[in-house]
Design an enzyme around this catalytic site. Structure first.
Site, PDB file in Angstrom:
ATOM      1  N   ASN A  96      53.332 -14.360 -22.835  1.00  0.00           N
ATOM      2  CA  ASN A  96      54.203 -13.202 -22.984  1.00  0.00           C
ATOM      3  C   ASN A  96      55.637 -13.663 -23.261  1.00  0.00           C
ATOM      4  O   ASN A  96      55.923 -14.853 -23.315  1.00  0.00           O
ATOM      5  CB  ASN A  96      54.131 -12.338 -21.724  1.00  0.00           C
ATOM      6  N   HIS A 126      63.736 -35.464 -13.309  1.00  0.00           N
ATOM      7  CA  HIS A 126      64.805 -36.465 -13.369  1.00  0.00           C
ATOM      8  C   HIS A 126      64.796 -37.295 -12.089  1.00  0.00           C
ATOM      9  O   HIS A 126      64.338 -36.833 -11.035  1.00  0.00           O
ATOM     10  CB  HIS A 126      66.164 -35.784 -13.519  1.00  0.00           C
ATOM     11  N   THR A 176      54.394 -26.613  -6.665  1.00  0.00           N
ATOM     12  CA  THR A 176      54.817 -28.008  -6.551  1.00  0.00           C
ATOM     13  C   THR A 176      53.671 -28.964  -6.265  1.00  0.00           C
ATOM     14  O   THR A 176      53.861 -30.176  -6.274  1.00  0.00           O
ATOM     15  CB  THR A 176      55.867 -28.161  -5.448  1.00  0.00           C
ATOM     16  N   LYS A 177      52.479 -28.407  -5.983  1.00  0.00           N
ATOM     17  CA  LYS A 177      51.322 -29.268  -5.718  1.00  0.00           C
ATOM     18  C   LYS A 177      50.085 -28.649  -6.343  1.00  0.00           C
ATOM     19  O   LYS A 177      50.110 -27.498  -6.798  1.00  0.00           O
ATOM     20  CB  LYS A 177      51.127 -29.466  -4.213  1.00  0.00           C
TER      21      LYS A 177
END
Length: 206
Positions: A96, A126, A176-177
């Site tokens: 979308n 980073h 995040t996992k």
């Protein structure tokens, strides 16, 4: 051992380091040229009328060459991708408005996947060390999303994440996992909200 690894790494191109998940310089001329090509194609796609279906599909095929054999890919504008060449989406993929995919490492999306508005899938990160970060060094990790996934509006999928089949990601989640099959996840950071019981396909009755 460390010396041998350093010597081996020094012989690698920045692109090879990037795809291997090692520190690399993102503004290497080869990588910069690849990103500029993708940005130009994204610009063309985003400037093409939604009524020009054939023209949009041709741009998408050029932008995502590893998905050229997949059927029914539809991407709404605006859409942004870093390289395009490292992204593979399966059949019946829909993105979308406002989706961004940073495919500086392999990003693989299965069949029948839906991305709601402003989803961000980022294989880029980073260094935490500020000196190393200011040197321009970056790191990547691949992302894999299974079949039948639905990722809600403004959700973010972070580097190195694998999502199984039939996963639903709630709006605004930060993933995040990795998570396995058949779950609804949400929150910051995302966690399992519920497990899904997948119904069987309806049978045709004569």
């Amino acid at each position: 051992m460390a010396t041998k690894e350093a010597a081996s790494s020094s012989k690698m191109t920045e692109e090879e380091k990037m795809l291997k998940g090692e520190l690399y310089q993102a503004f290497d001329p080869v990588l910069l040229e690849q990103r500029q090509k993708a940005k130009l194609l994204c610009f063309q796609l985003n400037q093409t009328s939604p009524l020009e279906v054939e023209a949009r599909q041709q741009i998408v095929q050029e932008l995502l060459p590893n998905s050229k054999d997949s059927k029914n890919i539809w991407i709404e504008s605006p859409f942004h991708v870093d390289y395009g060449i490292h992204l593979h989406v399966g059949d019946n993929f829909y993105a979308n408005h406002g989706c961004t995919i940073l495919d500086c490492n392999a990003c693989t999306v299965g069949n029948n996947c839906l991305l709601a508005p402003h989803v961000c899938i980022s294989a880029a990160t980073h260094p935490i060390d500020p000196v190393l970060r200011s040197s321009g060094a970056e790191i990547t990790a691949p992302i894999t999303i299974g079949d039948n996934a639905w990722i809600g509006a403004n959700a973010t999928v972070c580097p190195g994440v694998t999502l199984g089949n039939n996963v639903v990601v709630g709006a605004g989640a930060v993933v995040t996992k990795s998570f396995g099959d058949n779950v609804v996840i949400g929150g910051v950071p995302a966690k399992v909200i519920r497990h899904l019981e997948i119904s069987n396909e309806p049978k045709n009755e004569d």
